[in-house]
Design a protein around this motif. Structure first.
Motif, short mmCIF file in Angstrom:
data_model
loop_
_atom_site.label_atom_id
_atom_site.label_comp_id
_atom_site.label_asym_id
_atom_site.label_seq_id
_atom_site.Cartn_x
_atom_site.Cartn_y
_atom_site.Cartn_z
N ALA A 144 28.35 35.59 -66.64
CA ALA A 144 27.19 34.69 -66.81
C ALA A 144 26.01 35.53 -67.26
N ASP A 145 25.29 35.03 -68.28
CA ASP A 145 24.16 35.79 -68.84
C ASP A 145 23.00 34.80 -69.06
N THR B 70 27.70 31.23 -70.46
CA THR B 70 28.84 31.78 -69.70
C THR B 70 29.98 32.09 -70.66
N ASP C 247 25.72 46.32 -59.09
CA ASP C 247 24.65 45.30 -59.24
C ASP C 247 23.67 45.41 -58.05
N ALA D 6 28.21 36.43 -60.46
CA ALA D 6 27.77 36.54 -61.86
C ALA D 6 28.93 36.84 -62.80
N HIS D 7 29.98 37.51 -62.29
CA HIS D 7 31.06 37.93 -63.20
C HIS D 7 32.34 38.16 -62.42
N MET E 3 21.73 29.27 -68.98
CA MET E 3 22.66 30.40 -68.82
C MET E 3 23.79 30.26 -69.83
N SER F 106 19.10 41.96 -65.19
CA SER F 106 20.29 41.35 -65.79
C SER F 106 20.84 42.22 -66.92
N ARG G 69 25.13 30.21 -58.40
CA ARG G 69 25.21 30.06 -59.88
C ARG G 69 25.22 28.57 -60.23
N MET H 246 21.88 37.11 -65.50
CA MET H 246 22.31 37.09 -64.09
C MET H 246 21.11 36.75 -63.20
N ARG H 247 20.22 35.90 -63.71
CA ARG H 247 19.06 35.51 -62.88
C ARG H 247 18.50 34.20 -63.41
N LEU I 99 21.69 36.80 -59.37
CA LEU I 99 23.12 36.74 -59.08
C LEU I 99 23.69 38.15 -59.02
#
Ligand code: FAS
Length: 388
Positions: free
Chosen positions: A270-271, A177, A302, A285-286, A175, A326, A167, A273-274, A280
């Motif tokens: 996190a958005d 977050t 995921d 990612a989270h 991204m 994502s 990340r 996730m890629r 991710l």
């Protein structure tokens, strides 16, 4: 050397993904920073929800991963010593999970992957993704002898947890977050003491407590504490005194404490996730608090979505599922983040002595009352605990 997918990290996310990719006939290499024994010893989560068991069943891994694990069929919520049992099996239409320590799942996933000829490399230093926004990414790393290796691949899966390298390799502006501090502390303990008959959540004016099984002869305790507490603030005597007080059980059997820690009660997402060819997965990612037991389960969810999408892209040339990866994962992540926060408020604010006489205490108590007296409300909670 080259492969289709480089998986960075051998926790639940990376090992689930690696096994699913192998089942899908997609070549991958797993690079893990730590040693095998470190990864096998790390004790964390303790519940596989129903949705996670379905992932392993659908990919033909049920025997390898689930064999002999006890069903997680009910929970007890004790309010000022008064027990209330939620029969999750009945309330969720049979969608129960399994009570199994995370390190057992990790060890079984490792064995399944390597027994099937999977390429899992431990003690990989300085793992670094390159060219993630291009069509031909690579990953470099140093082996224990210090030799630098480079692997060319089509895709990289960042399964390296919250503090990993992947990340961090995404440009900040690419991204969004989201971070949330729940404002409470949980002191957590692993003890070789008899586990509770059912996973137990206890609400009391002395503070929240929970006791969960961690195998047949161990249990994990969570005790609400000041957010800035440190493990040394809690000696064994205080731990067991507070556990008995809050669980309302003077005869609670003690046992040797094997691990102490203070859980960071924070959530993070996190958005997207890629980024380019980097995807991710899981904690990379989270992160979610242990309230509701979803951290490991979201990682597995995921991995299931990504394995299906990579198979479609690499075998059928269909990039659609990858493009939707994502958004598909984040829908479930946010649903579970909301549920975990709802549970946290209900379990803490209904007992918190500082909130006595407050509007928020009444709201939290109303949630509990609805949960215990309304079947549709209880079914909704059972659905979310099943991993809906
Ligand atoms: P993980 O962090 O498990 O795995 C990441 C892997 O990547 C690790 O093996 C790490 O060594 C490796 N790695 C990191 N950086 C790397 C690099 N640069 N190169 C190569 N490898 C790298 N969840 C629950 O549901 N219930 C619980 O009760 C619960 N309790 C928890 C208690 C504690 C103390 C902690 C810390 C977490 C707990 N969790 C719980 C959450 C936890 O289970 C995570 O959600 C789960 O491990 C997520 O799995 P991964 O995404 O695989 O990440």
């Amino acid at each position: 050397e080259s492969t289709h997918v480089v998986v960075i990290g051998a926790g639940p996310a990376g090992l689930t993904l690696a096994n699913l990719l192998r089942s899908a006939g997609v070549g991958c290499v797993v690079l893990e920073r730590q040693s095998r024994s470190y990864v096998e010893r790390r004790q964390r989560a303790g519940v596989l929800d129903h949705a996670s068991t379905r992932v392993f069943e659908e990919w033909g891994l049920a025997d390898a991963v689930l064999a002999g694990t006890p069903e997680d069929r009910a929970i007890e919520i004790r309010v000022d010593g008064e027990p209330h049992v939620l029969d999750l099996r009945a309330l969720s239409g049979g969608r129960t999970g399994r009570a199994v320590p995370q390190q057992v799942i990790v060890a079984r996933l490792m064995a399944a992957f390597q027994d099937g000829g999977g390429d899992l490399r431990f003690d990989a230093g300085e793992v670094t993704p390159h060219g993630i926004d291009g069509a031909g990414p690579t990953v470099t790393y140093r082996d224990p002898a210090g030799t630098l290796h480079e692997i060319a691949c089509d895709y990289i899966a960042g399964c390296d947890g919250h503090h990993g390298v992947t990340r961090a390799s995404v440009p900040a502006q690419a991204m969004t977050t989201y971070s949330y501090d729940h404002g409470i502390g949980w002191f957590t303990v692993l003890a070789d003491a008899p586990p509770p008959r059912l996973p137990l959540f206890a609400i009391s004016s002395h503070g929240f407590a929970a006791q969960f099984p961690r195998g047949p002869a161990a249990c994990r305790l969570y005790l609400e504490c000041a957010p800035d507490d440190v493990p040394d603030d809690w000696n064994d005597e205080r731990i067991w005194k507070q556990a008995r007080l809050r669980l309302g059980d003077d005869a609670l059997p003690a046992g040797p404490i094997t691990e102490k820690g203070v859980v960071e009660m924070r959530s993070f997402v996190a958005d997207p996730m890629r980024y380019g060819r980097l995807f991710l997965v899981g904690d990379a990612a989270h992160i979610i608090t242990p309230m509701g037991g979803k951290g490991m389960n979201l990682a597995i969810a995921d991995a299931d979505v990504l394995a299906r999408a990579l198979r479609a892209a690499l075998h059928d040339g269909d990039e659609e599922p990858l493009a939707a990866y994502s958004a598909t994962c984040l829908r479930k992540v946010w649903n579970q983040q909301e549920f975990s926060r709802w549970l946290t408020e209900m379990m803490h604010e209904s007992g918190d002595a500082a909130l006595a006489g407050s509007f928020r205490r009444q709201l939290a108590r109303a949630r509990l009352d609805r949960l215990f007296t309304s079947e549709p409300a209880a079914r909704a909670v059972a659905d979310l605990l099943a991993g809906g």
